[in-house]
Design a protein around this motif. Structure first.
Motif, PDB file in Angstrom:
ATOM      1  N   MET A   1       0.844  -1.153   0.000  1.00  0.00           N
ATOM      2  CA  MET A   1       0.000   0.000   0.000  1.00  0.00           C
ATOM      3  C   MET A   1       0.895   1.223   0.000  1.00  0.00           C
ATOM      4  O   MET A   1       1.466   1.578   1.019  1.00  0.00           O
ATOM      5  N   GLN A   2       0.881   1.773  -1.055  1.00  0.00           N
ATOM      6  CA  GLN A   2       1.790   2.882  -1.287  1.00  0.00           C
ATOM      7  C   GLN A   2       1.066   4.211  -1.195  1.00  0.00           C
ATOM      8  O   GLN A   2       1.720   5.204  -0.888  1.00  0.00           O
ATOM      9  N   THR A   3      -0.138   4.236  -1.487  1.00  0.00           N
ATOM     10  CA  THR A   3      -0.814   5.531  -1.531  1.00  0.00           C
ATOM     11  C   THR A   3      -1.968   5.538  -0.531  1.00  0.00           C
ATOM     12  O   THR A   3      -2.453   4.496  -0.085  1.00  0.00           O
ATOM     13  N   VAL A   4      -2.387   6.699  -0.286  1.00  0.00           N
ATOM     14  CA  VAL A   4      -3.490   6.898   0.658  1.00  0.00           C
ATOM     15  C   VAL A   4      -4.771   6.304   0.080  1.00  0.00           C
ATOM     16  O   VAL A   4      -5.512   5.657   0.824  1.00  0.00           O
ATOM     17  N   PRO A   5      -5.043   6.482  -1.210  1.00  0.00           N
ATOM     18  CA  PRO A   5      -6.275   5.894  -1.714  1.00  0.00           C
ATOM     19  C   PRO A   5      -6.230   4.381  -1.600  1.00  0.00           C
ATOM     20  O   PRO A   5      -7.251   3.732  -1.309  1.00  0.00           O
ATOM     21  N   GLU A   6      -5.072   3.786  -1.825  1.00  0.00           N
ATOM     22  CA  GLU A   6      -4.997   2.323  -1.697  1.00  0.00           C
ATOM     23  C   GLU A   6      -5.211   1.923  -0.237  1.00  0.00           C
ATOM     24  O   GLU A   6      -5.865   0.913   0.061  1.00  0.00           O
ATOM     25  N   ALA A   7      -4.624   2.684   0.638  1.00  0.00           N
ATOM     26  CA  ALA A   7      -4.780   2.394   2.061  1.00  0.00           C
ATOM     27  C   ALA A   7      -6.229   2.594   2.467  1.00  0.00           C
ATOM     28  O   ALA A   7      -6.778   1.829   3.277  1.00  0.00           O
ATOM     29  N   SER A   8      -6.836   3.616   1.906  1.00  0.00           N
ATOM     30  CA  SER A   8      -8.227   3.889   2.223  1.00  0.00           C
ATOM     31  C   SER A   8      -9.099   2.758   1.690  1.00  0.00           C
ATOM     32  O   SER A   8     -10.028   2.306   2.372  1.00  0.00           O
ATOM     33  N   ASN A   9      -8.821   2.297   0.481  1.00  0.00           N
ATOM     34  CA  ASN A   9      -9.555   1.166  -0.098  1.00  0.00           C
ATOM     35  C   ASN A   9      -9.350  -0.084   0.758  1.00  0.00           C
ATOM     36  O   ASN A   9     -10.291  -0.857   1.017  1.00  0.00           O
ATOM     37  N   ALA A  10      -8.123  -0.325   1.131  1.00  0.00           N
ATOM     38  CA  ALA A  10      -7.804  -1.504   1.931  1.00  0.00           C
ATOM     39  C   ALA A  10      -8.531  -1.420   3.270  1.00  0.00           C
ATOM     40  O   ALA A  10      -9.083  -2.418   3.779  1.00  0.00           O
ATOM     41  N   ALA A  11      -8.579  -0.227   3.856  1.00  0.00           N
ATOM     42  CA  ALA A  11      -9.260  -0.049   5.135  1.00  0.00           C
ATOM     43  C   ALA A  11     -10.759  -0.250   4.971  1.00  0.00           C
ATOM     44  O   ALA A  11     -11.423  -0.860   5.809  1.00  0.00           O
ATOM     45  N   ALA A  12     -11.310   0.228   3.833  1.00  0.00           N
ATOM     46  CA  ALA A  12     -12.739   0.086   3.582  1.00  0.00           C
ATOM     47  C   ALA A  12     -13.089  -1.385   3.403  1.00  0.00           C
ATOM     48  O   ALA A  12     -14.102  -1.882   3.912  1.00  0.00           O
ATOM     49  N   ARG A  13     -12.200  -2.117   2.650  1.00  0.00           N
ATOM     50  CA  ARG A  13     -12.454  -3.543   2.457  1.00  0.00           C
ATOM     51  C   ARG A  13     -12.336  -4.284   3.790  1.00  0.00           C
ATOM     52  O   ARG A  13     -13.086  -5.207   4.081  1.00  0.00           O
ATOM     53  N   LEU A  14     -11.341  -3.918   4.532  1.00  0.00           N
ATOM     54  CA  LEU A  14     -11.148  -4.550   5.841  1.00  0.00           C
ATOM     55  C   LEU A  14     -12.348  -4.280   6.737  1.00  0.00           C
ATOM     56  O   LEU A  14     -12.826  -5.177   7.438  1.00  0.00           O
ATOM     57  N   LEU A  15     -12.869  -3.080   6.712  1.00  0.00           N
ATOM     58  CA  LEU A  15     -14.053  -2.728   7.496  1.00  0.00           C
ATOM     59  C   LEU A  15     -15.261  -3.503   6.996  1.00  0.00           C
ATOM     60  O   LEU A  15     -16.064  -3.981   7.790  1.00  0.00           O
ATOM     61  N   GLU A  16     -15.356  -3.626   5.676  1.00  0.00           N
ATOM     62  CA  GLU A  16     -16.468  -4.375   5.088  1.00  0.00           C
ATOM     63  C   GLU A  16     -16.389  -5.832   5.496  1.00  0.00           C
ATOM     64  O   GLU A  16     -17.398  -6.443   5.867  1.00  0.00           O
TER      65      GLU A  16
END
Length: 148
Positions: A1-16
């Motif tokens: 995870m290099q970028t904030v959007p990727e981290a944000s996506n990863a966090a959203a998926r993890l939350l989901e």
């Protein structure tokens, strides 16, 4: 995870994924709770039914024993009354026999004394003859004329 959007996506998926897992766990827990409650209700109904059956059986047994005791008591009462009536009849018969004996005894005693008075009234200087046949047995034994 290099970028904030990727981290944000990863966090959203993890939350989901976490939310889905939580929902599944809650659903599984609800299903397990429903199963446990259903089993408990079934068991409670079975126990209640068994208790009612046992209570009905005990009540029927108690009623039957009560009826048997009532019947036995009535039979014994009837028997006792019968025995008492027989005893009363026997006692009445004995009383009547004694009354008859008394009447005969008084009659014989009166006859005997009348004869003795007549003998005295006739001026007999000797002892009046004793008519052993007419004298009461007890009186004959007192006078010494008893043949027994």
């Amino acid at each position: 995870m290099q970028t904030v959007p990727e981290a944000s996506n990863a966090a959203a998926r993890l939350l989901e994924i976490a939310t889905r897992n939580a929902d599944e766990l809650v659903e599984d827990a609800k299903n397990e709770a429903d199963r446990i409650v259903g089993a408990a209700r079934t068991k409670a109904e079975r126990v209640e039914s068994e208790a009612k059956t046992k209570a009905d059986r005990m009540e029927a047994d108690a009623r039957q024993r009560s009826q048997m005791l009532d019947s036995e008591t009535a039979e014994r009462r009837q028997q006792m009354f019968g025995d008492l009536e027989k005893e009363r009849d026997k006692l009445n018969s004995d009383v009547e026999t004694l009354r008859q004996f008394e009447r005969e005894y008084r009659s014989r005693l009166k006859t005997y004394f009348t004869q003795q008075l007549e003998a005295l009234a006739n001026g007999s200087e000797t002892q009046a003859p004793v008519d052993s046949g007419n004298a009461p047995k007890r009186l004959r034994s007192v006078l010494g004329d008893d043949e027994n």
